[in-house]
Design a protein around this motif. Structure first.
Motif, short mmCIF file in Angstrom:
data_model
loop_
_atom_site.label_atom_id
_atom_site.label_comp_id
_atom_site.label_asym_id
_atom_site.label_seq_id
_atom_site.Cartn_x
_atom_site.Cartn_y
_atom_site.Cartn_z
N ARG A 612 0.57 -0.91 0.08
CA ARG A 612 0.05 -0.36 -0.12
C ARG A 612 0.84 1.19 -0.03
NH1 ARG A 612 -3.15 -4.12 2.53
NH2 ARG A 612 -4.78 -4.22 1.75
N SER A 613 2.19 1.53 0.20
CA SER A 613 2.93 2.22 -0.19
C SER A 613 3.91 2.06 -1.11
CB SER A 613 4.15 1.91 0.91
OG SER A 613 5.24 1.32 0.79
N GLY A 614 3.06 1.28 -1.62
CA GLY A 614 3.42 1.87 -3.42
C GLY A 614 4.60 0.89 -3.75
N LYS A 615 5.47 0.40 -3.00
CA LYS A 615 6.67 -1.02 -3.43
C LYS A 615 5.53 -2.14 -4.36
CE LYS A 615 9.74 -0.06 -0.60
NZ LYS A 615 10.09 0.75 -1.39
N ILE A 616 6.70 -2.12 -5.23
CA ILE A 616 6.35 -3.32 -5.68
C ILE A 616 7.16 -5.09 -5.00
CG2 ILE A 616 6.47 -4.93 -8.31
CD1 ILE A 616 7.19 -2.22 -9.37
N MET A 617 6.06 -5.64 -5.21
CA MET A 617 6.46 -6.35 -4.52
C MET A 617 7.01 -8.32 -5.24
SD MET A 617 4.97 -7.03 -0.46
CE MET A 617 4.44 -8.48 -0.84
N ARG A 618 8.25 -7.91 -5.30
CA ARG A 618 9.52 -8.14 -5.98
C ARG A 618 9.10 -9.71 -5.78
NH1 ARG A 618 12.12 -5.13 -9.22
NH2 ARG A 618 11.15 -2.48 -8.86
N ARG A 619 8.97 -10.25 -4.33
CA ARG A 619 9.22 -11.71 -3.89
C ARG A 619 8.32 -12.38 -4.87
NH1 ARG A 619 6.13 -13.35 -0.47
NH2 ARG A 619 5.54 -11.47 0.64
N ILE A 620 7.61 -11.50 -4.73
CA ILE A 620 5.64 -12.06 -5.39
C ILE A 620 6.44 -12.81 -7.14
CG2 ILE A 620 3.35 -11.98 -6.23
CD1 ILE A 620 3.28 -10.79 -3.69
N LEU A 621 6.82 -11.27 -7.46
CA LEU A 621 6.89 -11.67 -9.17
C LEU A 621 8.15 -12.50 -9.66
CD1 LEU A 621 7.16 -7.21 -10.01
CD2 LEU A 621 5.39 -9.31 -10.41
N ARG A 622 8.94 -12.74 -8.26
CA ARG A 622 10.01 -14.38 -8.64
C ARG A 622 9.31 -15.40 -8.67
NH1 ARG A 622 13.68 -10.45 -6.72
NH2 ARG A 622 13.46 -10.64 -3.70
N LYS A 623 9.05 -15.54 -7.73
CA LYS A 623 8.12 -16.64 -8.08
C LYS A 623 7.27 -16.99 -8.62
CE LYS A 623 9.12 -18.22 -3.56
NZ LYS A 623 9.92 -19.67 -2.69
N ILE A 624 6.01 -15.46 -9.26
CA ILE A 624 5.27 -16.49 -10.24
C ILE A 624 6.28 -16.39 -11.64
CG2 ILE A 624 4.22 -15.10 -12.26
CD1 ILE A 624 2.58 -13.02 -10.03
N ALA A 625 7.59 -15.61 -11.79
CA ALA A 625 8.68 -15.91 -12.91
C ALA A 625 8.93 -17.53 -12.93
CB ALA A 625 9.18 -14.46 -12.80
N GLU A 626 9.27 -17.57 -12.06
CA GLU A 626 9.61 -18.54 -11.78
C GLU A 626 9.21 -20.20 -11.56
OE1 GLU A 626 13.12 -17.57 -8.17
OE2 GLU A 626 11.46 -18.89 -7.86
N ASP A 627 8.07 -20.13 -12.23
CA ASP A 627 6.65 -20.56 -12.09
C ASP A 627 6.71 -21.72 -11.32
OD1 ASP A 627 5.71 -23.44 -14.44
OD2 ASP A 627 4.12 -22.11 -13.59
N ASP A 628 6.61 -20.75 -9.72
CA ASP A 628 6.70 -21.59 -8.51
C ASP A 628 5.99 -20.36 -7.49
OD1 ASP A 628 6.98 -22.82 -6.31
OD2 ASP A 628 8.73 -21.02 -5.50
N TYR A 629 4.46 -20.69 -8.27
CA TYR A 629 3.64 -19.97 -7.60
C TYR A 629 2.99 -20.05 -6.58
CZ TYR A 629 0.23 -22.16 -10.80
OH TYR A 629 -0.63 -23.11 -11.81
N GLY A 630 2.52 -21.69 -5.96
CA GLY A 630 2.45 -22.23 -4.59
C GLY A 630 2.88 -21.78 -3.63
N SER A 631 3.96 -21.04 -3.87
CA SER A 631 4.24 -20.48 -2.91
C SER A 631 4.87 -19.51 -2.34
CB SER A 631 5.61 -21.44 -1.77
OG SER A 631 6.14 -21.37 -3.30
N LEU A 632 3.64 -18.95 -2.75
CA LEU A 632 3.64 -17.23 -2.77
C LEU A 632 3.54 -16.16 -1.27
CD1 LEU A 632 1.32 -15.99 -5.81
CD2 LEU A 632 3.27 -16.23 -5.69
N GLY A 633 3.55 -17.40 -0.59
CA GLY A 633 3.45 -16.65 1.07
C GLY A 633 2.82 -15.44 1.40
#
Ligand code: WT7
Length: 655
Positions: A612-633
């Protein structure tokens, strides 16, 4: 890389006119900076006169950065009260001056102008209410409020009675709130019935009820009525602020605290694990935020200053509240968002209140830039003198837009680099002194000694031109003192990777002029075929394309290159994704930076997952890019969790 030569080429020196009336011009900067490094004790003893001390300090600075013995103390033995410095001492000279301008979410609702005298009354009342609820010096109070004047009253009331506040951004979930109440063992949580924002409403009291299910049953709740709508009520636990404020005494003696007594705790996420409770001091913090507010924004008596952040973030603490009020400034608080009711809201507010200094984040600028210039041009922005940015590297396109379209090429842009942990600006241009370069946070503030270390050897790079990790060699008064309840984690996070230094977690480049360019968190650095690259650099190239509104780049495992480049791209409104456009963007990045930076995969993203402060959550983007979206946290802290589903559905890298 050719982007380097290109971006380094544009330089905007301060105008002679601006420099002539500025607090600091180039000569003064050089002279004072030298003094601040050669004789820090003398320098800071002098600057500490900015605030009123009850008992004088005897030691200016007592600092040890050695792992195992990290200890940071400024102005020891000195005592003060932060609220008295922000309010009481101004009453005689500026009691009737506006301290806070409050602009509500709905543009047609009435703004409030709160004088220093009114602020004093309200803060004293709130202080008495909190004391009646059992809060004493050193106790913790969690504040979970919208951007309303009562948020300022609550923070200052805590400071007045020596209680330690921990503000939790009103966009956080009940779980996050509960974890923070428990984390600092708060006695009281202050909330509101509802939080209007951008035409929508968050049920803060109901969130607080949910959070409190997981907290000790001794925690009390003080509720401010913002909308006046019905809420649940737990007798004995819940207290009605508006009712209590009618009767509460409007006198309250400020409590004397030590310079090193904590003023507040603010939770912030690290690269891994649970949020850390960053602890800030009373004395050093106030001296530093007052000084940076005055000099970075070149604030002068009578100016109307507006920082568009939320008090839930450190920017709101240091540069909406404490710095400006310590300086007797008029500070604007805005309840809403930049795009409500339309993309002209920021500029409408600037024109309405005659704002002189305006401070916001690059992400807001990029969003507004994508909506077209007409939203800016229909408002009279002639009051603006200085523009500021904070939060992430600003890409030159957004910088240029801010400079030309918003500032009409007459307002210096201060690109301020700092962190929750640093309390105040560490790298920043001073508007009357520093030649500006779009995308560079330029030079250190007084007393700040940045060093660029080789990440492999941990050695300082002595040459002016350098690239590596950004560390700080010595302390400054607003440095965080510890992690609440976990000093070991404090030492481990910031002092263990590079012995003897404070490690910022950021990578940076220092150019031949000694100007600093933040390249992003070092955990965002990717390595493609043995080439180190800042994801920010590729993003900057992508957003330089006229059809691109926003881009986020992460690495993903690549069989041949080690890491490949995965780019999420949000197009300008009205643009349609196509194969041709994909090729065009690939080609564009190749030509902007070099073939090595060409994205391997481009995903069209209608939105990016942001806090909500406008910071992109790269952790999530990395997971999706790794096709590992089952463990997004945990995605509950996102501004809009639904964007994640779309990104997963259209992911490019399907194993
Ligand atoms: C991180 C700190 C300080 C208040 C807002 C963010 C990045 C911050 C800049 C800037 C490039 C910047 C850094 C830093 N950052 N300002 N001007 N240029 N990067 O506070 O949430 O503690 O984040 O934000 O990566 O480490 P924060």
């Amino acid at each position: 890389m050719n982007s380097e030569t290109k971006t380094d080429a544009a330089v905007y020196p301060p105008s002679a006119d601006f420099a002539a009336s500025a607090h600091v011009d180039a000569d003064r900067y050089a002279e004072l900076y030298k003094a601040s490094i050669e004789d820090p004790e003398g320098f800071w003893a002098e600057e500490a006169k900015r605030i009123d001390w009850i008992k004088p300090f005897s030691t200016v600075k007592d600092v040890n950065f050695d792992l195992g013995n990290v200890s940071i103390k400024w102005f020891e033995e000195g005592t003060l009260n932060v609220a008295a410095n922000c309010i009481d001492r101004h009453l005689e000279t500026r009691g009737d001056q506006t301290a806070i301008i409050w602009e509500p979410d709905e543009p047609n609702d009435e703004a409030q102008h709160i004088t220093y005298r009114q602020l004093h009354r309200s803060v004293c009342k709130m202080a008495n209410i909190l004391e009646d609820m059992g809060v004493r010096k050193g106790d913790r109070v969690v504040i979970y409020l919208p951007m309303i004047p009562e948020a300022a009253y609550a923070m200052l009331a805590c400071a007045r009675i020596g209680a330690i506040h921990s503000v939790v951004f009103a966009g956080f979930s009940p779980d996050a709130l509960g974890a923070r109440i428990n984390g600092c063992d708060a006695k009281v949580v202050i909330t509101a019935d509802f939080a209007p924002r951008g035409g929508k409403k968050t049920a803060l009291k109901s969130n607080t009820d949910k959070a409190l299910l997981h907290c000790k049953d001794t925690v009390k709740c003080l509720m401010v009525r913002r909308t006046g709508e019905q809420t649940t009520w737990v007798d004995g636990r819940d207290h009605d602020y508006n009712e209590l404020a009618i009767e509460a005494d409007d006198h309250s003696a400020p409590v004397e605290v030590g310079a090193e007594d904590p003023l507040f705790i603010l939770y912030t996420s690290g690269s891994t694990g649970q949020p850390k409770g960053v602890v800030h001091s009373s004395g050093g913090y106030l001296v530093y935020t007052a000084m940076t507010h005055q000099m970075t924004f070149d604030y002068h008596e009578g100016d109307i200053y507006w920082c568009g952040a939320d008090v839930g973030w450190v920017t709101g603490h240091s540069y909406i509240l404490y710095g400006p009020l310590a300086n007797g400034a008029t500070t604007l608080m805005f309840e809403g968002v930049p795009t409500y009711p339309d993309a002209g809201r920021f500029w409408q507010i600037v024109a309405k209140h005659g704002v002189n200094q305006f401070y916001t984040a690059p992400t807001a600028l990029r969003a507004l830039m994508g909506q077209g210039n007409e939203w800016v041009e229909k408002h009279d922005l002639s009051s603006l003198k200085v523009l500021g940015t904070v939060g992430e590297p600003i890409n030159p396109e957004a910088w240029n837009w801010y400079y030309k379209v918003v500032g009409k090429e007459k307002c210096p842009i201060v690109d301020t680099w700092w962190q929750t942990e640093t309390g105040g600006h560490l790298l920043t241009p001073l508007p009357g002194a520093t030649p500006l370069k779009p995308g560079s946070a330029t030079k250190p503030f007084f007393g700040v000694q940045p060093v660029v270390l080789d990440p492999h050897t941990g050695q300082e790079i002595a040459e002016t031109k350098a690239e590596g990790v950004l560390c700080l060699k010595d302390s400054w008064p607003a440095q965080m003192r510890t992690v609440w309840g976990d000093h070991e984690r404090f030492e481990k996070t910031y002092f263990s990777d590079y012995k003897g230094y404070y490690f910022s977690g950021d990578g940076c480049r220092r150019d031949a002029d000694g100007d600093y360019w933040i390249t992003g968190r070092v955990d965002d650095v990717i390595n493609v075929s043995g080439h180190r690259m800042g994801t920010a650099e590729i993003e900057s190239a992508l957003v330089a394309h006229e059809k691109v509104a926003e881009a986020a780049v992460v690495g993903y495992p690549h069989e041949i290159k080690g890491q490949g480049i995965y780019a999420y791209v949000t197009l300008m409104s009205g643009q349609e994704p196509s194969e041709d456009l994909r090729k065009e963007l690939e080609q564009f990045v190749r030509s902007e930076i070099g073939p090595i930076a060409k994205p391997d995969l481009i995903q069209w993203a209608p939105g990016l997952p942001k806090t909500r402060s406008g910071k992109i959550m790269r952790r999530i983007l990395r997971k999706i890019a790794e096709d590992d979206y089952g463990s997004l946290g945990d995605t509950s802290t996102l501004a809009d969790p639904s964007v994640v589903d779309d990104l997963i559905e259209h992911r490019m890298n399907r194993k």
